[in-house]
Enzyme design. Sequence first.
Site, mmCIF file in Angstrom:
data_model
loop_
_atom_site.group_PDB
_atom_site.id
_atom_site.type_symbol
_atom_site.label_atom_id
_atom_site.label_comp_id
_atom_site.label_asym_id
_atom_site.label_seq_id
_atom_site.Cartn_x
_atom_site.Cartn_y
_atom_site.Cartn_z
ATOM 1 N N VAL A 12 -4.155 -4.579 20.441
ATOM 2 C CA VAL A 12 -4.719 -5.889 20.071
ATOM 3 C C VAL A 12 -4.916 -6.749 21.325
ATOM 4 O O VAL A 12 -6.003 -7.276 21.575
ATOM 5 C CB VAL A 12 -3.795 -6.633 19.081
ATOM 6 C CG1 VAL A 12 -4.326 -8.038 18.821
ATOM 7 C CG2 VAL A 12 -3.667 -5.873 17.789
ATOM 8 N N LYS A 205 -4.938 -12.869 7.062
ATOM 9 C CA LYS A 205 -4.701 -11.558 7.669
ATOM 10 C C LYS A 205 -3.918 -10.633 6.720
ATOM 11 O O LYS A 205 -4.318 -9.495 6.462
ATOM 12 C CB LYS A 205 -3.942 -11.741 8.986
ATOM 13 C CG LYS A 205 -3.407 -10.491 9.597
ATOM 14 C CD LYS A 205 -4.503 -9.562 10.088
ATOM 15 C CE LYS A 205 -3.952 -8.199 10.381
ATOM 16 N NZ LYS A 205 -4.465 -7.550 11.533
ATOM 17 N N ASN A 252 -12.895 5.726 -0.061
ATOM 18 C CA ASN A 252 -12.747 7.155 0.199
ATOM 19 C C ASN A 252 -11.357 7.596 -0.220
ATOM 20 O O ASN A 252 -10.364 7.192 0.390
ATOM 21 C CB ASN A 252 -12.940 7.456 1.682
ATOM 22 C CG ASN A 252 -14.359 7.179 2.131
ATOM 23 O OD1 ASN A 252 -15.313 7.524 1.424
ATOM 24 N ND2 ASN A 252 -14.512 6.528 3.263
ATOM 25 N N GLY A 254 -8.204 10.070 -0.553
ATOM 26 C CA GLY A 254 -7.644 10.989 0.425
ATOM 27 C C GLY A 254 -6.144 11.104 0.283
ATOM 28 O O GLY A 254 -5.576 10.820 -0.780
ATOM 29 N N CYS A 261 -0.984 -0.879 10.815
ATOM 30 C CA CYS A 261 -1.171 -2.151 10.102
ATOM 31 C C CYS A 261 -0.878 -2.090 8.603
ATOM 32 O O CYS A 261 -0.017 -2.818 8.115
ATOM 33 C CB CYS A 261 -2.590 -2.655 10.307
ATOM 34 S SG CYS A 261 -2.853 -3.250 11.969
ATOM 35 N N LYS A 264 2.817 -1.475 7.419
ATOM 36 C CA LYS A 264 3.698 -2.565 7.882
ATOM 37 C C LYS A 264 3.338 -3.883 7.190
ATOM 38 O O LYS A 264 4.223 -4.592 6.691
ATOM 39 C CB LYS A 264 3.541 -2.683 9.399
ATOM 40 C CG LYS A 264 4.223 -3.852 10.050
ATOM 41 C CD LYS A 264 4.252 -3.682 11.566
ATOM 42 C CE LYS A 264 2.968 -4.091 12.246
ATOM 43 N NZ LYS A 264 2.750 -5.521 12.352
HETATM 44 C C1 UDX Z 1 -6.767 -1.657 9.650
HETATM 45 C C2 UDX Z 1 -7.814 -2.704 9.240
HETATM 46 O O1 UDX Z 1 -9.030 -2.045 8.870
HETATM 47 C C3 UDX Z 1 -8.060 -3.692 10.365
HETATM 48 O O2 UDX Z 1 -8.943 -4.713 9.926
HETATM 49 C C4 UDX Z 1 -6.712 -4.297 10.783
HETATM 50 O O3 UDX Z 1 -6.883 -5.169 11.858
HETATM 51 C C5 UDX Z 1 -5.711 -3.214 11.141
HETATM 52 O O4 UDX Z 1 -5.576 -2.303 10.046
HETATM 53 P P1 UDX Z 1 -6.744 0.561 11.119
HETATM 54 O O5 UDX Z 1 -5.314 0.713 10.682
HETATM 55 O O6 UDX Z 1 -7.069 0.735 12.547
HETATM 56 O O7 UDX Z 1 -7.306 -0.893 10.716
HETATM 57 O O8 UDX Z 1 -7.596 1.651 10.338
HETATM 58 P P2 UDX Z 1 -8.603 1.732 9.103
HETATM 59 O O9 UDX Z 1 -9.852 2.350 9.591
HETATM 60 O O10 UDX Z 1 -8.717 0.484 8.372
HETATM 61 O O11 UDX Z 1 -7.853 2.841 8.216
HETATM 62 C C6 UDX Z 1 -6.523 2.661 7.768
HETATM 63 C C7 UDX Z 1 -6.062 3.841 6.955
HETATM 64 O O12 UDX Z 1 -6.702 3.864 5.697
HETATM 65 C C8 UDX Z 1 -6.307 5.198 7.577
HETATM 66 O O13 UDX Z 1 -5.183 6.022 7.387
HETATM 67 C C9 UDX Z 1 -7.511 5.736 6.813
HETATM 68 O O14 UDX Z 1 -7.546 7.133 6.783
HETATM 69 C C10 UDX Z 1 -7.255 5.136 5.433
HETATM 70 N N1 UDX Z 1 -8.462 4.980 4.628
HETATM 71 C C11 UDX Z 1 -9.415 4.065 5.003
HETATM 72 C C12 UDX Z 1 -8.631 5.715 3.464
HETATM 73 O O15 UDX Z 1 -7.777 6.536 3.092
HETATM 74 N N2 UDX Z 1 -9.747 5.506 2.694
HETATM 75 C C13 UDX Z 1 -10.712 4.616 3.038
HETATM 76 O O16 UDX Z 1 -11.694 4.482 2.289
HETATM 77 C C14 UDX Z 1 -10.541 3.877 4.229
#
Ligand code: UDX
Length: 443
Positions: A12, A205, A252, A254, A261, A264
């Site tokens: 960050v 947030k 999606n 999965g 993030c 936590k």
């Molecule tokens: C997230 C938020 O998107 C971001 O705005 C915040 O600041 C930090 O947390 P990040 O943890 O980097 O970002 O990843 P992100 O792409 O959002 O994916 C988070 C998790 O969700 C991953 O494990 C991803 O595989 C999962 N995911 C995401 C799904 O299982 N399905 C989805 O449709 C989208």
Amino acid sequence: MKKIAVVGTGYVGLVTGVALSDIGHDVTCIDIDEHKVKRMQEGKSPIYEPGLDEVMARNIEAGRLHFTTSHEEGFNSKDVIYIAVGTPEKEDGTADLRFIDQVTADIATHVADDVIIVTKSTVPVGTNDYILKKIRERLIHKVTVNIVSNPEFLREGSAVYDAFHGDRIVVGADSKEAGDVIEDINKPFGIQVYRTDVRSAEMIKYASNAFLATKISFINEIANICEKVGANIEDVATGMGMDDRIGSKFLNAGIGYGGSCFPKDTKALAQIAANNDHHFELLESVIRVNNQQHSSLTTKAKTVMGSLKGKKVALLGLAFKPNTDDMRESPAIAVSSELLLAGADVTAYDPIAMDNAKKVIPEGVTYVDSTEEALAGADAVFIITDWPEFKELDLSVFKEKMATPLLFDGRNCYDLNTVASANINYYSIGRSPVENGDIKTIS
Ligand code: UDX
């Protein structure tokens, strides 16, 4: 152009500092880790983040981006100080504010000019007021300090892109003037700024991450029902997403979410609610559903294969999502523990996360350097991360390399018809199984 300090160079802080320097500000990033600071001074990012090294290098070269371990030097004559230190999770799920406390003491000791403190770290509602109080209490010099909550919404793996193309910049200020300065600083990004009060910004947030996590757990539950009733989760999600009120993103299905993030922040928000006499029923279910979802592939494998004892299982992908080497809360941790517990012989491969994986995955997993090596002689393969190199695989490799071509896909990487033609036995999330070249339907 403003003179800015950023404390904390995790992803960050570093991405924020680098992006602010790229739009013309003079930025000094402060970190206590000497080795890390030395590397950053040479333009080397300590984290894997596509595009970051390049933007870092051009701003160091332009003389706008500096790195130091000295708080005195870092805080000297700055207009704005961004706090971007970590707020790890304590055992009870609350945010640990140890690093925030340290920074407030350092700021109070060293600032000698009026300054605006901007909090980027995700902190419980009320923390910015606490930060301001702490700094004002301990100030050595008689200066004016204001506070702004400016939460980050960067996604790992696309953080640099997000810094320049985010949907909004939230500015929750304790005064109109302080808010104006921060809005001005961000103007060159060309992203809409949403102004609000400090506590609402802090809550935006948590609420945003909790909502996105809810979308994921919701679609995963729908996927689990789809499997039972013979519907296809991808068609269901597409049909749902066509409604603008729902939106097509984050649907999606999965193996569940991970990362630094969502796990936590959802736990922290549930705890914030509990501390304020509110039981956040919905969010607690979201968290439970996600934990269960991490077990979905192992449960399927046990149903299909019977005992996993002595079976050779290949794990493809370990990072919590593609384009990152981050293993924090990755579903791969739970999956490998379950497989080892069931007596399986586990081999794993990830394009870039293996060094970090070795630190958090239980001992007993064998690491190899390629997909082909992982598949060699395997009785089953689990896909945990949808890295492009797995999605683009020629499916014949599974038949060629594995003892039995049996796939458990936690990210729905392949089209069912393609898998059926490749004659692989295939179990994915929320879709019909493929067995002996047939897509099984429920009639
Ligand atoms: C997230 C938020 O998107 C971001 O705005 C915040 O600041 C930090 O947390 P990040 O943890 O980097 O970002 O990843 P992100 O792409 O959002 O994916 C988070 C998790 O969700 C991953 O494990 C991803 O595989 C999962 N995911 C995401 C799904 O299982 N399905 C989805 O449709 C989208």
